[in-house]
Design a protein around this motif. Sequence first.
Motif, mmCIF file in Angstrom:
data_model
loop_
_atom_site.group_PDB
_atom_site.id
_atom_site.type_symbol
_atom_site.label_atom_id
_atom_site.label_comp_id
_atom_site.label_asym_id
_atom_site.label_seq_id
_atom_site.Cartn_x
_atom_site.Cartn_y
_atom_site.Cartn_z
ATOM 1 N N ARG A 222 4.119 -40.845 4.392
ATOM 2 C CA ARG A 222 2.142 -40.681 5.324
ATOM 3 C C ARG A 222 2.238 -39.809 5.961
ATOM 4 N NH1 ARG A 222 2.906 -44.816 1.993
ATOM 5 N NH2 ARG A 222 1.972 -46.459 2.697
ATOM 6 N N LEU A 223 3.274 -39.028 6.905
ATOM 7 C CA LEU A 223 2.519 -37.914 7.407
ATOM 8 C C LEU A 223 2.327 -36.230 7.167
ATOM 9 C CD1 LEU A 223 5.034 -38.918 10.772
ATOM 10 C CD2 LEU A 223 2.328 -39.126 10.787
ATOM 11 N N ALA A 224 3.408 -36.789 6.423
ATOM 12 C CA ALA A 224 3.209 -35.063 5.247
ATOM 13 C C ALA A 224 1.826 -35.621 4.728
ATOM 14 C CB ALA A 224 4.857 -35.136 4.642
ATOM 15 N N ASP A 225 1.977 -36.451 3.650
ATOM 16 C CA ASP A 225 0.862 -36.719 3.299
ATOM 17 C C ASP A 225 -0.992 -36.267 4.462
ATOM 18 O OD1 ASP A 225 2.015 -37.819 1.047
ATOM 19 O OD2 ASP A 225 1.375 -39.514 1.803
ATOM 20 N N PHE A 226 -1.078 -36.600 5.183
ATOM 21 C CA PHE A 226 -2.062 -37.357 5.878
ATOM 22 C C PHE A 226 -2.321 -35.729 6.967
ATOM 23 C CE2 PHE A 226 -2.395 -40.964 4.623
ATOM 24 C CZ PHE A 226 -3.674 -40.764 3.843
ATOM 25 N N LYS A 227 -0.801 -34.893 6.838
ATOM 26 C CA LYS A 227 -0.720 -33.494 7.587
ATOM 27 C C LYS A 227 -2.342 -32.907 7.930
ATOM 28 C CE LYS A 227 2.585 -29.759 8.724
ATOM 29 N NZ LYS A 227 1.380 -29.001 9.640
ATOM 30 N N LYS A 228 -2.766 -32.672 6.557
ATOM 31 C CA LYS A 228 -4.063 -31.470 6.120
ATOM 32 C C LYS A 228 -5.220 -31.983 7.440
ATOM 33 C CE LYS A 228 -5.436 -33.210 2.091
ATOM 34 N NZ LYS A 228 -4.503 -34.205 1.904
ATOM 35 N N LEU A 229 -4.982 -33.213 7.462
ATOM 36 C CA LEU A 229 -6.426 -33.981 8.262
ATOM 37 C C LEU A 229 -6.759 -33.406 10.007
ATOM 38 C CD1 LEU A 229 -6.509 -37.424 6.801
ATOM 39 C CD2 LEU A 229 -7.736 -34.943 6.054
ATOM 40 N N GLN A 230 -5.577 -32.742 10.447
ATOM 41 C CA GLN A 230 -5.019 -32.064 11.608
ATOM 42 C C GLN A 230 -6.416 -31.881 11.260
ATOM 43 O OE1 GLN A 230 -1.282 -30.336 12.854
ATOM 44 N NE2 GLN A 230 -1.645 -30.590 14.689
ATOM 45 N N ALA A 231 -6.024 -30.389 11.365
ATOM 46 C CA ALA A 231 -8.111 -29.919 11.331
ATOM 47 C C ALA A 231 -8.965 -30.499 11.483
ATOM 48 C CB ALA A 231 -7.691 -29.221 9.692
ATOM 49 N N GLN A 232 -9.184 -31.147 11.308
ATOM 50 C CA GLN A 232 -10.742 -32.363 11.535
ATOM 51 C C GLN A 232 -10.275 -32.412 12.450
ATOM 52 O OE1 GLN A 232 -11.044 -35.402 8.447
ATOM 53 N NE2 GLN A 232 -10.599 -33.711 6.582
ATOM 54 N N GLY A 233 -9.226 -32.370 13.149
ATOM 55 C CA GLY A 233 -9.090 -32.949 15.004
ATOM 56 C C GLY A 233 -8.792 -34.194 15.285
ATOM 57 N N LYS A 234 -8.698 -34.994 14.168
ATOM 58 C CA LYS A 234 -7.931 -36.372 13.850
ATOM 59 C C LYS A 234 -6.392 -36.032 14.685
ATOM 60 C CE LYS A 234 -9.454 -37.535 9.727
ATOM 61 N NZ LYS A 234 -11.139 -38.463 10.219
ATOM 62 N N LYS A 235 -5.979 -37.075 15.253
ATOM 63 C CA LYS A 235 -4.328 -37.094 16.256
ATOM 64 C C LYS A 235 -3.454 -38.298 15.481
ATOM 65 C CE LYS A 235 -5.534 -35.275 20.991
ATOM 66 N NZ LYS A 235 -6.621 -35.032 20.329
#
Length: 481
Positions: A65-78
């Motif tokens: 799961r963490l790998a799947d959504f890693k790219k969303l960190q760029a949007q400021g998600k924690k």
Amino acid sequence: MSGDSQKTFYLETFGCQMNVHDSEKVVGTLMREGYRQVESVEQADLILYNTCSIRDKAEQKVFHRLADFKKLQAQGKKFGVLGCVAQQEGEKIFERAPHVSLVCGSASYQNLPQMLLKLEGRVTDSRIPQMQRDPSTSLGQAPGHPSVGLGGGYPTSANNPLIRITGLDDRQTDKCFETEYTARTNPHRAYITIIEGCDKFCAYCVVPFTRGKERSRTSASVLAEARQIADLGYSEIQLLGQNVNSYRDPDGKKSFAELLAAVGEVTGIKRVRFTTSHPRDFSRDIVDAIDAVPTLCDHVHLPVQSGSTRVLDAMQRLYTREQYLERMHWMKAAKREISITTDVIVGFPGETEADFAETLNLLDEVGFDGVFSFKYSARPNTPALSLNDAIPEQEKSRRLDVLMTRQKEIQIARYKKYVGTECEVMVEGQNPARGQWIGRTSQNKTLNFTSSAAVDLKPGSYVPVRVTSSFPNSLLGEMVV
Ligand code: 5AD
Ligand code: SF4
């Protein structure tokens, strides 16, 4: 970030009912702190995973799961990892998934409000109470990323992508995670934790390492929650603990069986269940309580793990095959027929063909209504890691198949016996595609049913149903009007 000014979070839960209920308390806590729950990762500012590490497969899910959504960190998600994998892997999670900001084991949930403030960069460290660090539980630190336990010295900033917050050092706590802010997700069944942690240290099991030492809530606090739940309109309660039978009232007022009976006597409560039990601590007075109090469900889940005393000994289960069978005799002598389900592990190191045959034979002898069977999975820190005689994966799979096939035959025969009988079910919902209602019996069996008359049944209501046919895992019937 979400469109409105309110902070949002998404939470996904893996694993057992304890985790499901912990999540209800975590959600309540977050809402209390001003967060709003959303249904998708994309809508959320904060993404949390409440994790399970009981077997390797379960543990891997969170990393996927963490790998799947890693790219969303760029949007400021924690991102935050809670629960058993958090506790087990600790700060190593920051190495493996550097976009994670929060790692918190279940024994530290009472500190979540302070951790959230820190995550948002709304507090300086000095406002957070200093917590005790247990040097024996400290794990390695991610290179280049200084870690902060609460009270650590890392500069805090909402925009700092490398923020590291940990809640890992409370496994020796005497406190349970008690909160009045529980966001209950099941509209019919309310969970109540009565005991947390486990001191049994079965040779294969991570739970004592991930959930910390055993601690019980007072019976007064449990009963107060049961009354509150009844007032809210729930009619079914499930008492939870890793080993509910080792419940010890800190006030010394009630044994587990007495607490069970008292919960069953709360006005408005129609069904009480409890999970999980341990054969070593399962005492006869529990069966007496089921006999005496009709609201206590006629179902007991009593994990046996193996039918071979030799393997049970290697597993450090603290009972023999004979002692397990003695408990079966107590239950079979009860006034109502008690449905019994169990857990079995196949392929524990050193399990011979003869040991496995004893497990199969135990299934025949007891006649369980359900068996959750698992291939042994080596877990970090556990005593079984040092055992030799690992069983090859292919052989474990073969044994699992044999066991499941045998148990299916047993269940087909057992479920058939209910055809023609009448059971009260709690309505859980509807299956419009099949034109059926979904019901559950006191014995915890699924009993789907139809009704010749047009009825509008409310989920959570109770109706009588006559069983008309059976399957290996469920029953089918017709509502009695
Ligand atoms: N490997 C396989 N199964 C396990 N369980 C617990 N630990 C392991 C393990 N290391 C099973 C036991 C327990 C259930 C919740 O999970 O059967 O009762
Ligand atoms: Fe694990 Fe054994 Fe404790 Fe159950 S009783 S949680 S199997 S250590």
